[in-house]
Design an enzyme around this catalytic site. Structure first.
Site: not given
Ligand SMILES: Cc1cc2nc3c(=O)[nH]c(=O)nc-3n(C[C@H](O)[C@H](O)[C@H](O)COP(=O)(O)OP(=O)(O)OC[C@H]3O[C@@H](n4cnc5c(N)ncnc54)[C@H](O)[C@@H]3O)c2cc1C
Ligand code: SF4
Lengths: 738, 318
Positions: A693, A473, A624, A696, A516
């Site tokens: 990252g 997601g 985004k 988180e 990512a």
């Protein structure tokens, strides 16, 4: 591709595609319901039977006997899996408890049987007919009581349980200003949208699992170990995952039981862990008790800092590493961090979004607020004074790869209008509301993990990226496509991304906010290898070749990618391998959270009025999807501050509020406008993407900003999360007489 | 969910007759509570009688100048009805404070009155619960009881009634019109509709087996200022910790009903009588004889504070 020296200028710097707020390329499939999730794989397993898990009714003890006769005779039942007929099972290294329990029972709702039937309803019904005779044993369920027996856990992921630098006791004793407080955070449930689910099918001795799992390669290994079969015989497929937050990092009962069930009945079986089973059957974020001591000069500069954490888990489990950030965030020559782990017979604890920091920051950043007040300093200024550009445990020889905490604090404060805050608590009224502002720093480690990818180009010049990386997601599909398009000089819509299949090269997977950055770096490596291949085919020296407009160019010559790939196409595979830059440089992401709350002067209801933050996390690959991650994490932080808690029944040893009507997470009405500002930053030591990252970071500190705002509004300091009405009333609300 | 048979009733009479002829039959309206309970096998009807298509979805004036609300009127429609919004605004406000938009589109007037408690031990069939399995004990009383009732409770059960709508109906002196087995109609004042647990907590209300709710009537409008204040752990989509329905009239007169604190929508004469003395007096009168646990004791203070908030707003507007 080895990455062991800082990145120089590279094709990603073009910023033509990477860094653009591109819409999700999988968005249309998701909103039209055509993205298939694990439980809906009618396309590949149309004849799947349905399994229903029977969970233990006791928390600890033994199965004396199981009577399956009535269940077996129930309509539609095709088989029942139990420990007695499952054969010898191993246990994956990431699982603490067995995924199929019996005869020993390790926790409430531990799976003890899978009932398989022709329909879901028949399976669920028959599951109620399994009779289990239990011999219960006394368990340990109360962290407050058991913490006294806590022991030092082994190092986790290379990080020791305790660290100590300088002379904390002496420095703390001498400090002009001291803070010494305890904080507690409850157990949390991931509460992701898609429950754990798997469809399993055997073909001879080959097993395929269509499953919801964040870490494909790990879980193939774990399944092989559990079933005692070769890894090569297992295929895991997880192209779409409806959220995870860490709940799907590891193998869970749905996957194992679907595999065992399919084997038993010789037909595909699908299993979802039902929503009310999830909190007690699967993992959760463990509760913590934390003590923080800060010793500072009158100027707020910290000289002594100690953070001690107690948490509990099943025997053999691990701690909640909530003191992690305290090793790196603020200066101070004298430091202690310590983790103690108690044995609890509650369901197994494990990672949930930002394990360690998410709850560690709930404590540390409130302690900092307390220190600011004790020093008469603005909380933003206090943090600026305690900034440190190197790992404060290791010293200046280990600098941060990049650290823009101060920039975040300043920019965030400005954007939020922080100067309007009245530092004296309980002063601002707006109708029935007491209004307050709070802030906190944001900090989360940056972890990098080797990651592979395969890239193909066909005769039409279409690019395909394949890797076992998952999109939970988060927007992985899109940033993978952006990365390949950037390097190869094509448009995003010329790229097809295929994810989440163990037949594809092993990737970093999704977890610990490493996904990512690491996995796009893997795509980058493969795409750079593809460049070399294309240049070679074109007969251009690689250093002279330019990749633009779907062409390989040199001077004013050019050749289309499709023509170079030819009818057979071209394929390359590579992986990014991270060297020791993460050892030589401390790597982390930073930010600043700001929050304004209203607290009802009579009822103590807390409502968030505004949230804002500024974040520095290296190159933002897609503003985004990055913003989407940050606001989602801020929302989770707000939930942790105000409502989220699994309630432990210490008599029966289970989480009582185990469905979504009782376990509250924020709803839309709880979350107002959220402003997110990304501070420009390129981190050349983190990866060739120069990204870090961000998935988180947004949760870390968000809840503390809320808590500090509640204090500023009311003058009531709560240190036991969540900050609910009953606690505020107990602590002295209403501050205005009725 | 146990296998069950299903029929769509053709008329009210046929529905009631069917309920009488099949043991453990249940009416199904919106199904938003019943189906959840069936999946968990807390309710195990052998037969479902669908009462959705019987024309009981109308809101009509009564001869006495009140309103008759069909049992199948959806919560959304009831809340939006112009007459309700004008003359019984407290009902509108209570309805929209409940559940979510999607649930309210399905939930019906009759079903809402009959929704069962949200005690978490009631929902886990492995736990003791006198309401679910009489005589098995109460899991909540010594356990997690934060959301549960503090007045009207018994040694057997401290479950709360979770309905918002019912609190407003209680305040408005609504009456429930039913048809019992054999076709006889009767009218039950809402005050007598929900039961206190005593030593039979499994019985929630005054309906006889197979008795069907046809409608709920409201008396003539009483005017005044209508408010509904629900206090909960998040801003929306959560059950009340406490709620207060109130109508403020002239000269310090007011009437109150309370949610989240009792096994039924709670109303006492004493509380209404204390209206002119302010929040503290009203709360004390409402909660006379309260019996709390360490987890839910805060509801006493919270009810007082919620009333204080309402009084404060009244004064601000006066
Ligand atoms: C997640 C969640 C949150 C919720 N939050 C709230 C909240 O905040 N506040 C609130 O008030 N409610 C809340 N609810 C409850 C909701 O309002 C009820 O589920 C709903 O009102 C029930 O109506 P229904 O028509 O769906 O009833 P059903 O589920 O169809 O029926 C409920 C019961 O009534 C019986 N029944 C139905 N109609 C008749 C009739 N005409 N005659 C006799 N018996 C009948 C059925 O047999 C059954 O026993 C929530 C529900 C959920 C699932
Ligand atoms: S309070 Fe009532 S509903 Fe809850 S466990 Fe006790 S008996 Fe059951």
């Amino acid at each position: 591709m080895k990455f062991d020296t800082p990145a120089g200028p590279n094709p990603i710097d073009r910023g033509r595609v990477v860094g653009i707020p591109h819409d999700r390329i999988d968005g249309a499939a998701k909103v039209t319901g055509t993205a298939p999730y694990a439980y809906e794989r009618h396309d590949v397993a149309p004849n799947a039977a349905y399994g229903w898990i029977v969970g233990s009714a006791i928390a600890k003890g033994q199965i004396r006997s199981m009577d399956l006769r009535t269940a077996e005779a129930a309509p539609g039942v095709l088989g029942i899996v139990t420990h007695a007929n499952a054969g010898a099972l191993g246990k994956g290294q990431f699982n603490t408890a067995h995924l199929l329990g019996g005869p020993a029972i390790q926790h409430y709702e531990q799976a003890l049987a899978l009932v398989i039937a022709d329909t879901l309803e028949n399976a669920r019904d028959a599951a109620k007919l399994v009779r289990i005779d239990y011999a219960p044993e006394q368990g340990r369920f109360d962290l407050k009581a058991e913490r006294l027996h806590g022991t030092m856990p082994p190092a986790s992921f290379g990080s020791p349980a305790d660290t100590r630098v300088g002379d904390f006791d002496g420095a703390f004793a001498r400090a002009a200003v001291k803070i010494d407080q305890s904080y507690s955070t409850p157990d949390h449930s991931h509460a992701m949208m898609e429950p754990h689910a798997t469809t399993a099918a055997w073909n001879g001795d080959k097993l395929t699992l269509w499953t919801a799992n964040q870490m494909i390669a790990w879980s193939v290994g774990e399944m092989a170990k559990t079933l005692g079969i070769p890894k090569e015989n297992i295929r895991l497929v997880a192209p779409y995952i409806g959220g995870g937050f860490g709940a799907k990092l590891f193998l869970r009962a749905d996957a194992l039981l679907a595999a065992l069930g399919a084997k038993q009945i010789g037909r595909p079986v699908k299993v979802a862990i039902a929503r009310p089973q999830i909190p007690n059957n699967t993992t959760h974020r463990p509760a913590t008790i934390q003590r923080i001591r800060l010793g500072a000069g009158k100027d707020g500069v910290i000289d002594a800092i100690a953070h001690e954490v107690w948490s509990g888990d099943l025997p053999g489990g691990g701690p909640e590493t909530a003191a992690q950030q305290t090793r790196l965030l603020y200066r101070g020559a004298n430091r202690i961090t310590a983790h103690r782990l108690a044995v609890l017979d509650l369901p197994e604890g494990n990672a949930m979004r930002a394990p360690g920091e998410a709850v560690g920051m709930l404590a540390l950043e409130v302690a900092m607020d307390e220190l600011a007040e004790a020093c008469g300093l603005d909380p933003v200024e206090l943090r600026i004074r305690n900034d440190v550009q190197f790992d404060p445990e290791a010293g200046p020889q280990r600098p941060f790869s990049s650290r823009k905490l101060v920039e975040c604090l300043r920019a965030g404060a400005q954007q939020f209008g922080w100067t309007k805050r009245n530092p004296k608590p309980g002063q601002v009224r707006d109708g029935r509301w007491l209004v307050g502002m709070g802030m906190a720093a944001a900090f989360r480690n940056n972890i990098t993990t080797d990651s592979g990818a395969r890239i193909g180009i066909d005769g039409q010049g279409r690019v395909t990226v394949e890797t076992d990386m998952t999109d939970i997601g988060t927007g992985t599909y899109t940033i993978m496509a952006q990365t390949a398009a950037e390097v190869l000089g094509v448009e995003v819509d010329a790229v097809t991304v295929r994810l989440g299949d163990s037949r594809f090269p092993a990737s970093a997977g999704s977890g610990g906010q490493w996904g990512a950055n690491s996995s796009t770096a893997g795509v980058y490596a493969a795409a750079m290898a593809m460049r070399a291949k294309l240049a070679d085919k074109a007969g251009y020296p690689i250093d002279d070749a330019r990749f633009e407009d779907g062409l390989v160019k040199m001077g004013n010559q050019s050749q289309p990618l499709g023509a170079l790939a030819g009818r057979d196409g071209l394929w390359v595979e590579d992986r990014i391998e991270f060297g020791d830059l993460a050892k030589r440089y401390a790597q982390a992401t930073f930010g600043a959270h700001f929050c304004e709350v209203g607290v009802d002067i009579d009822t103590a209801e807390v409502r968030i009025r505004r949230m804002g933050g500024a974040f520095a996390a290296g190159r933002i690959l897609n503003p985004k999807s990055a913003r989407n991650q940050v606001i989602g994490a801020m929302t989770m932080g707000a939930g942790a501050a105000l409502m989220e808690a699994l309630d432990v029944d210490t008599r029966f040893g289970f989480f009582v509020n185990h469905d979504m009507a009782e376990y509250l997470v924020p709803v839309h009405a709880d979350i107002p406008e959220q402003d997110v500002l990304f501070i420009e930053e390129l981190d050349d030591k983190s990866s060739p993407m120069k990204a870090k990252g961000v998935g988180e970071l947004g949760i870390c500190g968000a809840g503390a900003a809320v808590a500090n705002a509640v204090y500023n509004a009311t003058g009531i300091r709560l240190r036991d999360y969540p900050l609910t009405i009953d606690k505020l009333l107990h602590a002295g609300m209403p501050v205005v007489a009725a | 969910m146990k296998a069950f048979t299903y029929e769509r009733a053709r008329s009210v009479e046929a529905a009631v007759k069917a309920a009488a002829s099949v043991q453990s039959a249940r009416f199904i309206a919106g199904g938003t509570n019943l189906l959840d309970l069936m999946k968990l096998q807390i309710e195990t009807p052998a037969h479902l009688i669908d009462v959705n298509h019987l024309g009981l979805d109308k809101i009509e004036p009564t001869q006495e100048g009140g309103l008759r609300i069909g049992a199948l009127v959806r919560n959304t429609d009831l809340a939006a009805d112009q007459r309700v919004r004008r003359d019984y605004a407290v009902l509108s406000r209570a309805l929209v404070a409940g559940a979510s938009g999607q649930l309210r589109n399905k939930a019906t007037t009759g079903g809402n009155l009959l929704q069962r408690t949200r005690c978490p031990y009631f929902y886990d069939t492995r736990m003791p619960c006198n309401k679910r399995r009489p005589g098995s004990g109460c899991g909540a009383m010594q356990g997690m009881s934060r959301s549960l009732a503090i007045v009207g409770v018994s040694d057997a059960c401290i479950a709360q009634n979770p309905s918002d709508m019912a609190v407003a109906l209680r305040l408005l002196d609504a009456q429930v019109e039913t048809m019992a087995q054999g076709g006889a109609k009767r009218t039950i004042p809402l005050a007598d509709f929900h039961r206190l647990p005593g030593d039979t907590p499994q019985v929630d209300n005054a309906l006889q087996p197979g008795e069907m709710i046809l409608s709920v009537t409201l008396p003539k409008p009483i005017g005044g200022i209508h408010v509904y204040r629900k206090v909960r752990d998040r801003a929306s989509y959560a059950f009340a910790l406490v709620s207060v329905a109130a109508v403020f009239g002239q000269n310090g007169q007011a009437r109150f009903a309370f949610g989240g604190v009792a096994p039924k929508p709670w109303r006492t004469d004493g509380a209404d009588a204390a209206a002119s003395q302010g929040a503290k007096a009203v709360a004390e009168a409402a909660l006379a004889g309260a019996r709390t646990t360490p987890h839910n004791d805060f509801k006493k203070a919270l009810l007082r504070q919620t009333l204080a908030s309402l009084y404060r707003q009244q004064e601000a507007q006066a």
